[in-house]
Write an enzyme that holds these catalytic residues in place. Structure first.
Site, PDB file in Angstrom:
ATOM      1  N   GLU A 289       0.823  -1.212   0.000  1.00 48.89           N
ATOM      2  CA  GLU A 289       0.000   0.000   0.000  1.00 48.89           C
ATOM      3  C   GLU A 289       0.858   1.265   0.000  1.00 48.89           C
ATOM      4  OE1 GLU A 289      -2.676  -0.692   3.340  1.00 48.89           O
ATOM      5  OE2 GLU A 289      -3.986  -1.884   2.044  1.00 48.89           O
ATOM      6  N   ASP A 368      -8.386  -9.022   4.071  1.00 46.28           N
ATOM      7  CA  ASP A 368      -8.132  -7.898   4.969  1.00 46.28           C
ATOM      8  C   ASP A 368      -9.132  -7.816   6.115  1.00 46.28           C
ATOM      9  OD1 ASP A 368      -6.991  -5.695   6.000  1.00 46.28           O
ATOM     10  OD2 ASP A 368      -7.507  -4.330   4.376  1.00 46.28           O
ATOM     11  N   GLU A 396     -12.222  -2.227  12.319  1.00 45.66           N
ATOM     12  CA  GLU A 396     -12.287  -1.526  11.028  1.00 45.66           C
ATOM     13  C   GLU A 396     -13.441  -2.019  10.157  1.00 45.66           C
ATOM     14  OE1 GLU A 396      -8.684  -1.800   8.745  1.00 45.66           O
ATOM     15  OE2 GLU A 396      -9.567  -0.790   7.018  1.00 45.66           O
TER      16      GLU A 396
HETATM   17  O1  GCW Z   1      -6.904  -2.965   6.657  1.00 40.79           O
HETATM   18  C1  GCW Z   1      -6.052  -2.179   5.927  1.00 40.79           C
HETATM   19  C2  GCW Z   1      -6.331  -0.801   6.405  1.00 40.79           C
HETATM   20  C3  GCW Z   1      -5.152   0.134   6.351  1.00 40.79           C
HETATM   21  C4  GCW Z   1      -3.981  -0.544   7.029  1.00 40.79           C
HETATM   22  C5  GCW Z   1      -3.672  -1.834   6.286  1.00 40.79           C
HETATM   23  C6  GCW Z   1      -2.548  -2.632   6.930  1.00 40.79           C
HETATM   24  C7  GCW Z   1      -2.269   0.479   8.354  1.00 40.79           C
HETATM   25  O2  GCW Z   1      -7.421  -0.287   5.679  1.00 40.79           O
HETATM   26  O3  GCW Z   1      -5.522   1.319   7.009  1.00 40.79           O
HETATM   27  O4  GCW Z   1      -2.853   0.288   7.100  1.00 40.79           O
HETATM   28  O5  GCW Z   1      -4.786  -2.659   6.263  1.00 40.79           O
HETATM   29  O6  GCW Z   1      -2.861  -3.597   7.611  1.00 40.79           O
HETATM   30  O7  GCW Z   1      -1.391  -2.309   6.754  1.00 40.79           O
END
Ligand code: GCW
Length: 695
Positions: A289, A368, A396
């Site tokens: 990311e 995720d 989240e």
């Molecule tokens: O779940 C996703 C999140 C990001 C996060 C990423 C990760 C810290 O939306 O905000 O970044 O995973 O785990 O690195």
């Protein structure tokens, strides 16, 4: 100052350590024997409790004769004094508890064991003293029980101060610096110690420019934070940027095979450990990311991790290297790229290449932190690598601490999952893989497990909110996470009892029962009113709250559901799909491969099927979607009713916060129900068999 005045900061809620939780111990005659730093902490706790509740407290040398005590907390006399009072808080965390005729003796293996023994007695309450004679030994399943904070020092323009934080600001930082007053951190550390957490990473894995400096210019402040946690047996870790040599050191590269880069890290590590001798290590999110990593230099993740591992090795430091690596710029038109495959494809070939002090930290699912995903096959694919299971305590994707969702049952299911058998049997579970017990379990036919444990890591849900976690019931998740790290076999319903007993001491049993009614099934309730059958996402892009069925469908993020007029789901079979199912060992690769055997709850994760496909439950996919979405909202209404009946029995401020959250949960669940049902009615044209209102 009144509660409404600006600047008023209410005393944080005591969570699971209200004064009354110490009543049983505080009424007794208690002796503490030991001279390590944590023995000092234990002595302070006991002194305060006995002063409050009329008991007595004395401090003795280990081995001194003790007469007339109800509770003795002592180092075992055969413990070598060096490890007992030394700087390694992971050493000697276990303890033995004996009870004879009502007199209780806790003999700790080391300094940390005294602290864990104390909190064990607190948890038991009166039962610690009036139970039958006993002789038990207690020790954690792993020495690596970590919480990761995604806190930024500065407030990030998009993500705020705490990335995916739903509990106010950071406990550690304020106005762009480390807080001068760390008293709330002290309370937090005490809460974490009481549930067995022993490591905390204090900054976001997305390391921005400002936060990178914690490693250098701000090290003095990290020293202060570490001093607070140390009193509670907790080591501090930092997330670091892989580009630190460029960002902080003025080098032109962060190529892991460049000698200047390696030297820069050697010097950085030397500075950190000379300031904080019990520092834990670094957490790294690389090539993920947008975070920098070794790929930019044509190097592997093992090259990157091992270079850092060499720098921290002289201090027994650890590198937690995250496996959350995927292409976040994929083309939604390209059906051959599957984000779910990515971590395995990147990491499985590197098994055996990581240094002994590298822990590869693997999210529980391949996507995720969704409400439902299959367990990540990476966990089973690296027998020669230390593997940590990563969970997300912060909610989240599970209601953002506005919805009451108890995640204990989900974690327990993940921990108990076995990759090599459908019914557990004798083959290792995920918990065994993470705690190193897999080595002792029968060979699953995949080769022996060579490496020690990687343990557990999870994203914290706490902030400077009065209730720590936004939703007061989200405290139960933090509680359960710590306890499951200590013993992954604990029953999440029992943990709820423990948490409720400590948090609401003296409350009528109806409160405990209502908490069960609300929370026991809350994970599945959330699943019912959100994305169906394991397909995931369908959330609003960016902040990830609330329904938006197509929100991510034409984005580069790789999180698609492929719904059209005929059907829905992602074909991840080997025969006709992306091949992801083939990343599992047998029997799961076969089980997931076929719609005939794939479990209902994961059907749309693994298969694209018509709306008329009949599930094992007997329902069609479309009818299942309608039924579960109506049932999910009904269940929220029942949760609210159950809680309303007992809410007058608890602290009014807490009751008020819960009521406000429940109102939002009901609104949001209704919105989910109506958007999902309407979307699929419009797509499929198939009406609800029961003729309920769909818009
Ligand atoms: O779940 C996703 C999140 C990001 C996060 C990423 C990760 C810290 O939306 O905000 O970044 O995973 O785990 O690195």
């Amino acid at each position: 100052m009144t509660a409404d005045a600006p600047g008023f900061v209410p005393t944080p809620h005591p969570a699971w350590l209200p004064d009354d939780a110490f009543a049983a111990l505080g009424r007794r005659r208690v002796v503490v024997a030991g001279d390590g730093a944590l023995a000092g902490t234990v002595a302070e706790e006991v002194a305060a409790a006995t002063a409050r509740f009329g008991g007595s407290f004395s401090r003795l040398e280990v081995g001194d004769g003790v007469a007339d005590a109800d509770l003795v907390l002592t180092l075992a006399t055969d413990t070598d004094a060096g490890s007992a009072s030394g700087t390694d808080p992971d050493a000697g965390e276990g303890f033995r508890l004996t009870r004879e005729g009502g007199a209780v003796v806790v003999q700790a293996d080391g300094d940390a064991g005294l602290l864990h023994g104390l909190f064990h007695v607190v948890r038991l309450g009166e039962a610690a003293f009036d139970g039958p004679d006993a002789d038990e030994t207690h020790a954690p399943a792993t020495g690596l029980r970590m919480l990761d904070h995604w806190d930024n020092v500065d407030t990030h323009p998009v993500m705020g101060q705490v990335e995916r934080g739903y509990s106010g600001g950071s406990l550690f930082y304020e106005d762009g610096v480390v807080r001068a007053d760390l008293s709330r951190v002290e309370r937090y550390a005490r809460l974490l110690a009481a549930v067995g957490i022993n490591r905390v990473a204090i900054n976001n894995v997305n390391v921005h420019r400002r936060e990178a400096r914690l490693l250098t210019d701000d090290l003095g402040d990290v020293v202060r934070i570490a001093a607070v946690f140390r009193r509670w047996g907790i080591r501090v870790h930092l997330s670091v940027s892989f580009a630190s040599p460029i960002l902080l050191g003025g080098l032109s590269t962060s190529d892991p095979l460049d000698t200047d880069v390696a030297h820069w890290w050697v010097r950085a590590a030397a500075r950190v450990w000379s300031a904080i001798p019990d520092f834990g290590g670094f957490v790294v999110k690389a090539d993920s990311e947008g975070q920098p990593g070794p790929f930019a230099y044509g190097r592997t993740h093992a090259d990157g991790a091992n270079m850092l591992a060499a720098a921290v090795e002289p201090y027994d430091g650890l590198i937690h290297w995250r496996a959350f690596v995927y292409d976040h710029r994929q083309d939604w038109r390209d059906r051959s790229t599957d984000r779910a495959r990515a971590a395995y494809d990147h990491f499985h070939p590197l098994d055996g290449a990581f240094a002994d002090n590298v822990v590869v930290q693997v999210k529980y699912g391949p996507m995720d932190f969704q409400v439902r995903e299959p367990v990540s096959p990476v966990l089973a694919a690296m027998p020669r690598t230390r593997i940590a299971l990563e969970l997300q305590v912060t909610q989240e994707y599970t209601g953002q601490q506005r919805h009451a969702v108890y995640l204990g049952p989900q974690w327990s299911q993940i921990l108990g999952f076995s990759f090599w058998s459908a019914d557990g049997g004798a083959s290792p579970t995920v918990a065994d893989l993470a705690t190193g017990r897999a080595k002792a379990v029968e060979d699953p036919g995949t080769g022996a497990w060579h490496k020690p444990a990687g343990g557990f890591a999870a994203v914290s849900n706490a902030g400077d909110d009065e209730f720590w976690t936004g939703h007061p019931f989200a405290q139960a998740n933090l509680y359960a996470y710590g306890r499951l790290c200590w013993d992954p076999t604990l029953d999440p319903a029992d943990l709820l009892d423990e948490w409720a007993g400590l948090t609401f001491p003296g409350a009528p049993d109806a409160v405990r029962q209502a908490l069960h009614t609300v929370l026991d099934g809350s994970w599945e309730t959330y699943e019912r009113y959100t994305s169906p059958l394991g397909v995931g996402f369908m959330v609003r892009p960016g902040h990830h709250y609330g329904p938006d069925v197509d929100g991510y469908e034409y984005t580069p993020w790789g999180t698609y559901h492929f719904a059209d007029r005929d059907g829905i789901g992602v074909d991840r079979s080997v025969r006709t799909g992306t091949g992801y199912a083939g990343q599992y060992p047998s029997p799961w690769r076969e089980t997931y491969e076929s719609t005939r055997t794939c479990p209902d709850e994961l059907l749309l994760f693994f298969h694209h099927v018509p709306y008329t496909h009949v599930l094992h439950s007997g329902s069609t996919v479309i009818q299942h979607i309608y039924d579960t979405h109506f049932a999910g909202v009904d269940a929220v209404e029942r949760m609210i009713e159950a809680w309303s009946a007992v809410s007058p029995l608890v602290d009014p401020r807490l009751a008020e916060r819960v009521a406000e959250r429940f109102a939002e949960q009901l609104r949001s669940a209704t919105e989910w129900r109506d958007q999902i049902n309407t979307y699929f009615l419009r797509k499929s044209g198939i009406p609800d068999e029961r003729g309920r209102t769909i818009y």
